[in-house]
Each structure stands twice: as C-alpha cells, then as structure tokens.
Design a protein around this motif. Sequence first.
Motif, PDB file in Angstrom:
ATOM      1  N   LEU A  56     -22.518  12.919  32.897  1.00  0.00           N
ATOM      2  CA  LEU A  56     -22.459  13.490  31.540  1.00  0.00           C
ATOM      3  C   LEU A  56     -21.123  13.179  30.866  1.00  0.00           C
ATOM      4  O   LEU A  56     -21.075  12.910  29.661  1.00  0.00           O
ATOM      5  CB  LEU A  56     -22.697  14.997  31.592  1.00  0.00           C
ATOM      6  CG  LEU A  56     -24.114  15.437  31.938  1.00  0.00           C
ATOM      7  CD1 LEU A  56     -24.172  16.949  32.099  1.00  0.00           C
ATOM      8  CD2 LEU A  56     -25.096  14.964  30.881  1.00  0.00           C
ATOM      9  N   GLY A  57     -20.051  13.215  31.649  1.00  0.00           N
ATOM     10  CA  GLY A  57     -18.737  12.873  31.095  1.00  0.00           C
ATOM     11  C   GLY A  57     -18.676  11.417  30.656  1.00  0.00           C
ATOM     12  O   GLY A  57     -18.104  11.094  29.614  1.00  0.00           O
ATOM     13  N   LEU A  58     -19.283  10.529  31.437  1.00  0.00           N
ATOM     14  CA  LEU A  58     -19.329   9.111  31.081  1.00  0.00           C
ATOM     15  C   LEU A  58     -20.123   8.916  29.793  1.00  0.00           C
ATOM     16  O   LEU A  58     -19.692   8.185  28.890  1.00  0.00           O
ATOM     17  CB  LEU A  58     -19.944   8.306  32.213  1.00  0.00           C
ATOM     18  CG  LEU A  58     -20.141   6.812  31.982  1.00  0.00           C
ATOM     19  CD1 LEU A  58     -18.804   6.125  31.758  1.00  0.00           C
ATOM     20  CD2 LEU A  58     -20.864   6.193  33.160  1.00  0.00           C
ATOM     21  N   GLN A  59     -21.266   9.565  29.688  1.00  0.00           N
ATOM     22  CA  GLN A  59     -22.081   9.446  28.473  1.00  0.00           C
ATOM     23  C   GLN A  59     -21.344  10.010  27.259  1.00  0.00           C
ATOM     24  O   GLN A  59     -21.418   9.448  26.160  1.00  0.00           O
ATOM     25  CB  GLN A  59     -23.424  10.147  28.657  1.00  0.00           C
ATOM     26  CG  GLN A  59     -24.328   9.441  29.630  1.00  0.00           C
ATOM     27  CD  GLN A  59     -24.596   8.003  29.222  1.00  0.00           C
ATOM     28  OE1 GLN A  59     -24.891   7.705  28.071  1.00  0.00           O
ATOM     29  NE2 GLN A  59     -24.480   7.106  30.177  1.00  0.00           N
ATOM     30  N   ALA A  60     -20.628  11.121  27.443  1.00  0.00           N
ATOM     31  CA  ALA A  60     -19.857  11.707  26.337  1.00  0.00           C
ATOM     32  C   ALA A  60     -18.759  10.751  25.879  1.00  0.00           C
ATOM     33  O   ALA A  60     -18.518  10.591  24.680  1.00  0.00           O
ATOM     34  CB  ALA A  60     -19.263  13.039  26.764  1.00  0.00           C
ATOM     35  N   TRP A  64     -18.472   9.065  22.200  1.00  0.00           N
ATOM     36  CA  TRP A  64     -17.240   9.220  21.437  1.00  0.00           C
ATOM     37  C   TRP A  64     -16.726   7.854  20.982  1.00  0.00           C
ATOM     38  O   TRP A  64     -16.346   7.678  19.826  1.00  0.00           O
ATOM     39  CB  TRP A  64     -16.184   9.910  22.298  1.00  0.00           C
ATOM     40  CG  TRP A  64     -14.822   9.914  21.688  1.00  0.00           C
ATOM     41  CD1 TRP A  64     -14.352  10.750  20.728  1.00  0.00           C
ATOM     42  CD2 TRP A  64     -13.764   8.993  21.985  1.00  0.00           C
ATOM     43  NE1 TRP A  64     -13.056  10.413  20.420  1.00  0.00           N
ATOM     44  CE2 TRP A  64     -12.679   9.353  21.168  1.00  0.00           C
ATOM     45  CE3 TRP A  64     -13.640   7.925  22.866  1.00  0.00           C
ATOM     46  CZ2 TRP A  64     -11.471   8.653  21.217  1.00  0.00           C
ATOM     47  CZ3 TRP A  64     -12.441   7.242  22.904  1.00  0.00           C
ATOM     48  CH2 TRP A  64     -11.377   7.605  22.094  1.00  0.00           C
ATOM     49  N   ARG A  65     -16.733   6.883  21.904  1.00  0.00           N
ATOM     50  CA  ARG A  65     -16.250   5.540  21.587  1.00  0.00           C
ATOM     51  C   ARG A  65     -17.127   4.878  20.522  1.00  0.00           C
ATOM     52  O   ARG A  65     -16.620   4.272  19.578  1.00  0.00           O
ATOM     53  CB  ARG A  65     -16.212   4.689  22.863  1.00  0.00           C
ATOM     54  CG  ARG A  65     -15.454   3.420  22.696  1.00  0.00           C
ATOM     55  CD  ARG A  65     -15.302   2.675  24.004  1.00  0.00           C
ATOM     56  NE  ARG A  65     -16.588   2.340  24.599  1.00  0.00           N
ATOM     57  CZ  ARG A  65     -16.990   2.752  25.794  1.00  0.00           C
ATOM     58  NH1 ARG A  65     -16.221   3.513  26.545  1.00  0.00           N
ATOM     59  NH2 ARG A  65     -18.169   2.394  26.266  1.00  0.00           N
ATOM     60  N   ASN A  66     -18.444   5.014  20.644  1.00  0.00           N
ATOM     61  CA  ASN A  66     -19.352   4.421  19.654  1.00  0.00           C
ATOM     62  C   ASN A  66     -19.199   5.076  18.288  1.00  0.00           C
ATOM     63  O   ASN A  66     -19.246   4.401  17.262  1.00  0.00           O
ATOM     64  CB  ASN A  66     -20.799   4.518  20.131  1.00  0.00           C
ATOM     65  CG  ASN A  66     -21.088   3.559  21.269  1.00  0.00           C
ATOM     66  OD1 ASN A  66     -20.420   2.543  21.424  1.00  0.00           O
ATOM     67  ND2 ASN A  66     -22.074   3.896  22.069  1.00  0.00           N
TER      68      ASN A  66
END
Length: 73
Positions: A56-60, A64-66
């Motif tokens: 979930l942290g990776l997806q967040a 955020w980056r996108n």
Amino acid sequence: MKNNPLIEGLSDAIGFVGGALLGFWLGRLLGLDVFAQGYGAASIGGIVLVGVGGGLGLQAARRWRNRNQDKAD
C-alpha cells in the motif's frame, strides 16, 4: 516531463519502507509478532500486515509521483 529514475526509485523505496513499518507497528499494537519463533498465527498475521503495508505504501508513493508529474506537465 521525463521520468527521473532517481526520484522514481527513492519515492518507491520510501513508500514501501514507510508502509511496511506502519504495518509492522500496527501488528505490534494488535499483538502480532513478526519475529516470533516458528510460524504461528500471530507470526503469519504480522508478516501479512508488513507485506500489505509495504504494498500500500508503494502504491501511495506511485500515485503521489503521478499526481505531481501531471501537475508539472
């Protein structure tokens, strides 16, 4: 704007580690010990929370980056 591999890698790493740590501490609050001896239910539950938190942290971090990349374009 072109993707910067350094920013991409750092944000992914920070998101994953941050999420995994949140999962770890949530497991500790719930009494699930990742480092317990053997593979009991509490140990497996803690491992699952660390994995889910990291994902979930990776997806967040990627969202955020996108979102920030779209604003820059």
